[in-house]
Design a protein around this motif. Structure first.
Motif, PDB file in Angstrom:
ATOM      1  N   LEU A 131      12.451  11.796 -48.587  1.00  0.00           N
ATOM      2  CA  LEU A 131      12.883  10.856 -49.627  1.00  0.00           C
ATOM      3  C   LEU A 131      14.185  11.320 -50.269  1.00  0.00           C
ATOM      4  N   GLU A 132      15.030  10.340 -50.577  1.00  0.00           N
ATOM      5  CA  GLU A 132      16.289  10.605 -51.284  1.00  0.00           C
ATOM      6  C   GLU A 132      16.135  10.181 -52.750  1.00  0.00           C
ATOM      7  N   ALA A 133      17.073  10.616 -53.576  1.00  0.00           N
ATOM      8  CA  ALA A 133      17.101  10.169 -54.976  1.00  0.00           C
ATOM      9  C   ALA A 133      17.130   8.639 -55.009  1.00  0.00           C
ATOM     10  N   GLY A 134      16.295   8.046 -55.848  1.00  0.00           N
ATOM     11  CA  GLY A 134      16.245   6.585 -55.967  1.00  0.00           C
ATOM     12  C   GLY A 134      15.167   5.950 -55.103  1.00  0.00           C
ATOM     13  N   ASP A 135      14.614   6.706 -54.118  1.00  0.00           N
ATOM     14  CA  ASP A 135      13.541   6.148 -53.290  1.00  0.00           C
ATOM     15  C   ASP A 135      12.255   6.035 -54.101  1.00  0.00           C
ATOM     16  N   GLU A 136      11.458   5.041 -53.745  1.00  0.00           N
ATOM     17  CA  GLU A 136      10.193   4.803 -54.449  1.00  0.00           C
ATOM     18  C   GLU A 136       9.092   5.675 -53.849  1.00  0.00           C
ATOM     19  N   VAL A 137       8.320   6.343 -54.726  1.00  0.00           N
ATOM     20  CA  VAL A 137       7.143   7.079 -54.252  1.00  0.00           C
ATOM     21  C   VAL A 137       5.875   6.246 -54.463  1.00  0.00           C
ATOM     22  N   GLY A 138       5.941   5.327 -55.401  1.00  0.00           N
ATOM     23  CA  GLY A 138       4.813   4.450 -55.691  1.00  0.00           C
ATOM     24  C   GLY A 138       5.190   3.504 -56.806  1.00  0.00           C
ATOM     25  N   TYR A 139       4.213   2.778 -57.331  1.00  0.00           N
ATOM     26  CA  TYR A 139       4.530   1.828 -58.403  1.00  0.00           C
ATOM     27  C   TYR A 139       3.361   1.695 -59.367  1.00  0.00           C
ATOM     28  N   VAL A 140       3.685   1.199 -60.552  1.00  0.00           N
ATOM     29  CA  VAL A 140       2.692   0.846 -61.568  1.00  0.00           C
ATOM     30  C   VAL A 140       2.855  -0.647 -61.831  1.00  0.00           C
ATOM     31  N   GLN A 141       1.762  -1.399 -61.806  1.00  0.00           N
ATOM     32  CA  GLN A 141       1.846  -2.826 -62.137  1.00  0.00           C
ATOM     33  C   GLN A 141       1.786  -2.926 -63.661  1.00  0.00           C
ATOM     34  N   GLU A 142       2.988  -2.948 -64.287  1.00  0.00           N
ATOM     35  CA  GLU A 142       3.038  -2.857 -65.748  1.00  0.00           C
ATOM     36  C   GLU A 142       2.416  -4.078 -66.417  1.00  0.00           C
ATOM     37  N   ASN A 143       2.689  -5.254 -65.865  1.00  0.00           N
ATOM     38  CA  ASN A 143       1.982  -6.478 -66.272  1.00  0.00           C
ATOM     39  C   ASN A 143       2.068  -7.441 -65.095  1.00  0.00           C
ATOM     40  N   VAL A 144       1.646  -8.690 -65.285  1.00  0.00           N
ATOM     41  CA  VAL A 144       1.586  -9.612 -64.144  1.00  0.00           C
ATOM     42  C   VAL A 144       2.971  -9.902 -63.548  1.00  0.00           C
ATOM     43  N   LEU A 145       4.043  -9.698 -64.348  1.00  0.00           N
ATOM     44  CA  LEU A 145       5.393 -10.013 -63.862  1.00  0.00           C
ATOM     45  C   LEU A 145       6.154  -8.797 -63.348  1.00  0.00           C
ATOM     46  N   VAL A 146       5.893  -7.631 -63.902  1.00  0.00           N
ATOM     47  CA  VAL A 146       6.763  -6.481 -63.636  1.00  0.00           C
ATOM     48  C   VAL A 146       6.046  -5.420 -62.809  1.00  0.00           C
ATOM     49  N   ARG A 147       6.575  -5.216 -61.598  1.00  0.00           N
ATOM     50  CA  ARG A 147       6.137  -4.115 -60.731  1.00  0.00           C
ATOM     51  C   ARG A 147       7.097  -2.960 -61.001  1.00  0.00           C
ATOM     52  N   HIS A 148       6.610  -1.934 -61.632  1.00  0.00           N
ATOM     53  CA  HIS A 148       7.450  -0.846 -62.129  1.00  0.00           C
ATOM     54  C   HIS A 148       7.510   0.259 -61.073  1.00  0.00           C
ATOM     55  N   SER A 149       8.640   0.383 -60.386  1.00  0.00           N
ATOM     56  CA  SER A 149       8.789   1.409 -59.345  1.00  0.00           C
ATOM     57  C   SER A 149       8.871   2.790 -59.976  1.00  0.00           C
ATOM     58  N   ILE A 150       8.178   3.734 -59.373  1.00  0.00           N
ATOM     59  CA  ILE A 150       8.328   5.146 -59.751  1.00  0.00           C
ATOM     60  C   ILE A 150       9.261   5.767 -58.716  1.00  0.00           C
ATOM     61  N   MET A 151      10.477   6.105 -59.154  1.00  0.00           N
ATOM     62  CA  MET A 151      11.529   6.541 -58.229  1.00  0.00           C
ATOM     63  C   MET A 151      11.820   8.024 -58.407  1.00  0.00           C
ATOM     64  N   LEU A 152      12.348   8.628 -57.341  1.00  0.00           N
ATOM     65  CA  LEU A 152      12.828  10.002 -57.476  1.00  0.00           C
ATOM     66  C   LEU A 152      14.060   9.994 -58.364  1.00  0.00           C
ATOM     67  N   PRO A 153      14.136  10.904 -59.338  1.00  0.00           N
ATOM     68  CA  PRO A 153      15.323  10.920 -60.206  1.00  0.00           C
ATOM     69  C   PRO A 153      16.569  11.360 -59.453  1.00  0.00           C
ATOM     70  N   ALA A 154      17.735  11.048 -60.011  1.00  0.00           N
ATOM     71  CA  ALA A 154      19.012  11.436 -59.403  1.00  0.00           C
ATOM     72  C   ALA A 154      19.058  12.946 -59.214  1.00  0.00           C
ATOM     73  N   GLY A 155      19.576  13.376 -58.065  1.00  0.00           N
ATOM     74  CA  GLY A 155      19.717  14.807 -57.795  1.00  0.00           C
ATOM     75  C   GLY A 155      18.505  15.438 -57.150  1.00  0.00           C
ATOM     76  N   VAL A 156      17.431  14.656 -56.914  1.00  0.00           N
ATOM     77  CA  VAL A 156      16.213  15.195 -56.283  1.00  0.00           C
ATOM     78  C   VAL A 156      16.007  14.516 -54.933  1.00  0.00           C
ATOM     79  N   SER A 157      15.835  15.315 -53.881  1.00  0.00           N
ATOM     80  CA  SER A 157      15.521  14.769 -52.564  1.00  0.00           C
ATOM     81  C   SER A 157      14.760  15.832 -51.784  1.00  0.00           C
ATOM     82  N   GLY A 158      14.051  15.416 -50.748  1.00  0.00           N
ATOM     83  CA  GLY A 158      13.305  16.373 -49.935  1.00  0.00           C
ATOM     84  C   GLY A 158      12.110  15.730 -49.282  1.00  0.00           C
ATOM     85  N   GLU A 159      11.198  16.592 -48.770  1.00  0.00           N
ATOM     86  CA  GLU A 159      10.023  16.106 -48.043  1.00  0.00           C
ATOM     87  C   GLU A 159       8.846  15.962 -49.000  1.00  0.00           C
ATOM     88  N   LEU A 160       8.154  14.838 -48.890  1.00  0.00           N
ATOM     89  CA  LEU A 160       6.981  14.584 -49.736  1.00  0.00           C
ATOM     90  C   LEU A 160       5.820  15.424 -49.204  1.00  0.00           C
TER      91      LEU A 160
END
Length: 587
Positions: A131-160
């Motif tokens: 995964l690179e910075a900005g890639d999604e590792v998963g998500y939280v369904q914050e409400n019926v409209l918003v799928r909130h991506s959990i992303m790798l922060p800037a400057g972080v990359s590597g193997e999951l």
């Protein structure tokens, strides 16, 4: 970093000068006195630091301690942002009220997000993925409209190396990454991001798709792109705030960030009361479910007003990085500039025009340039956009003042509000002769493909009729309507229909408050067909008075009240009636 502490030397309203701060950096956040008031270093001279304090400084005096945190002013970004209302430095107002009552007490420390609440984390990446910075590792369904991506922060990359499914707080690890140096790093659901620096992205793109607002004068004559920048200047009472409320309600952005910057508190109250009750026409859900409010009203500390704009745009960029189209409304940048002017005066900087600091233009540009359509970080070619719409409140409606002029040099869409239109109760009071959009040609292909080949020619014709009317108006004022020829009389009548029935829109009418592009196209065609039929009838020597008095004109005028969900066939009926009435005239 070890804490640096100094002592207050001087207090000047929200500006405090502290000595013994030689090891601090510009824009470090500090805590002032035993009350722990939050401030930010805005100037360093030797070991003296000038600090703008975001809270009331009454009772602070020389000798009080100042402690630097060593970190810049930052916001917390993670699940829980949507439907929240924050102050200018991202303190949740509901939590502040619980702790300190109706008036914000000084020195209250409250986390921006709820660190106790557990969110259901849904993994999307797999162990072994790189995964690179900005890639999604998963998500939280914050409400019926918003799928909130959990992303790798800037400057972080590597193997999951690990990922967890279940309910977690925003501080608990949801995954582990092995970085290039072989170290394992926990991934949590919250990021901290400095507000004065734009979030990184791969590439800025040229925007070419309109932000559809449902406001006819905007969508037809002066459209804005997704990722565009617009200014709404106008004098007091001309409807700036209502225009911004309408855009926040109906624009087809997926996320709205509304910044009330130095405006009246009752206007923010209106937003808070209205948005949960208003239904999004696209989803059928309350509008608040895709909205974040930042309230720094005119009775709140002036220094926090300056920070509120940056807080808002940083939150907007975070949702942009998930691939959303975000619209940020700043109401108003004039109040923000006044805060800059006050702080600059207290710093004893050399004043520029009308007392504003010499760097006013560059600060405005810094804000607006953070808007745009971008390719976001991550391995997938995902795009997101931030559209920035700023209200400007020039004193006395004078657009030659510095904030208006600096804004106009930056933005590409200018919706100039007119006091004379507002006094005539014509809303939105956007002056079609003053306003402009530099995005029109760039979006022509999109309209051709998605709305129809008629859209662009109709738009040009409507604009030409309005400009022709402005020229004829001079003659009418001098010698009266009777001096005009039949063709010019017809042009004036059609222009009146455009102004009163098409451009005039009632924000408080259940149907007229929003008009989709297909409905706008049908309304334009009715007006254009009437003009063409009228010109043809004049060539057949039909009297102009007979054309003006045709019964179908009233139905054309009332077409804006046609419910587009259930009554679109009424447009066909009006077209048939118009054809029949003109045929009867010509005989």
């Amino acid at each position: 970093m070890s804490e640096v502490s100094g002592k207050v030397i001087k207090v000047s309203g929200p500006l405090i000068v502290a000595g013994g701060m030689a090891n601090c950096k510009m824009f470090d956040v500090v805590k002032v006195s035993s009350n722990h008031l939050i401030g930010e270093i805005i100037e360093l001279r030797g070991d003296k630091a000038s600090i703008q304090v975001y809270e009331e400084t009454g009772g602070i005096g020389p000798g009080d301690e100042v402690v630097s945190t060593g970190d810049p002013l930052s916001v917390e970004l993670g699940p829980g942002l949507i439907e929240s209302i924050f102050d200018g430095i991202q303190r949740p107002l509901n939590k502040l009220r619980e702790k300190g009552g109706d008036r914000i007490a000084r020195g209250i420390e409250v986390a921006a997000l709820d660190h106790e609440k557990k969110w259901k984390f849904n993994p999307t990446a797999k162990v072994g993925d790189h995964l690179e910075a900005g890639d999604e590792v998963g998500y939280v369904q914050e409400n019926v409209l918003v799928r909130h991506s959990i992303m790798l922060p800037a400057g972080v990359s590597g193997e999951l190396t690990a990922i967890y499914d279940g309910e977690y707080t925003i501080d608990e690890p949801v995954a582990k990454i092995r970085t290039a140096d072989g170290k394992e790093k926990d991934v949590i659901m919250v990021q901290r991001c400095a507000v004065r620096k734009g979030r990184p992205y791969k590439e800025k793109l040229s925007p070419s798709m309109p932000l559809i607002t449902g406001q006819r004068v905007i969508d037809t004559l002066f459209p804005i792109t997704k990722g565009g920048v617009a200014a709404v200047p106008g004098p007091f009472g001309s409807g700036k705030t209502v225009v911004q409320h309408q855009l926040a309600k109906w624009a087809d952005a997926e996320i709205i960030v509304y910044v009330g910057c130095g405006e009246r508190g009752n206007e923010m109250t209106d937003v808070l009361n209205e948005f949960p009750e208003l239904v999004d026409p696209k989803t059928g859900e309350p509008l608040m479910k895709r909205t974040i409010l930042i309230a720094n009203t005119s009775d709140m500390p002036v220094a926090a007003r300056e920070a509120s704009i940056y807080t808002g745009i940083t939150i907007a960029e975070y949702f942009r990085d998930m691939g959303y189209n975000v619209a940020i409304m700043a109401d108003s940048t004039s109040r923000w500039a006044e805060a800059l002017r006050e702080m600059s005066g207290r710093l004893e900087e050399m004043p520029g025009e009308e007392g504003y600091p010499a760097y006013l233009s560059s600060r405005l540009a810094e804000f607006y340039e953070r808007a745009g359509l971008v390719k976001v970080l991550g391995q997938k070619d995902k795009t997101g956009s931030v559209t920035a719409i700023g209200a400007v409140s020039p004193p006395g409606g004078d657009l030659s003042e510095p904030v208006s002029q600096a804004t106009l040099r930056i933005v590409k869409v200018f919706w100039g509000l007119s006091a004379s239109l507002a006094y005539k109760r014509h809303f939105p009071a956007i002056d079609w002769l003053q306003s402009y959009s530099l995005y029109v040609d760039r979006m022509a292909d999109w309209y051709d493909k998605n709305i129809g080949a008629e859209w662009n020619p109709l738009r040009r014709r409507i604009m030409a009729v309005l400009q022709e009317e402005a020229g004829l108006d001079e003659i009418v004022r001098l010698v009266g309507m009777d001096a005009l020829g039949a063709k010019d009389r017809l042009t004036m009548e059609v222009a009146k229909t455009i102004r009163e029935d098409y451009l005039h829109q009632n924000a408080f009418h259940e149907i007229d408050t929003f008009a989709s592009l297909p409905k706008q196209l049908r309304m334009l065609k009715l007006i254009n067909d009437f003009y063409n039929y009228g010109l043809n009838a004049l060539r057949e020597n039909v009297d102009i008075e007979d054309i003006i008095e045709l019964p179908v004109r009233e139905k054309i005028g009332r077409a804006k009240y046609i419910d587009e969900k259930t009554e679109m066939d009424k447009f066909d009926e009006i077209e048939a009636e118009m054809k029949s009435e003109f045929n009867a005239l010509i005989g």
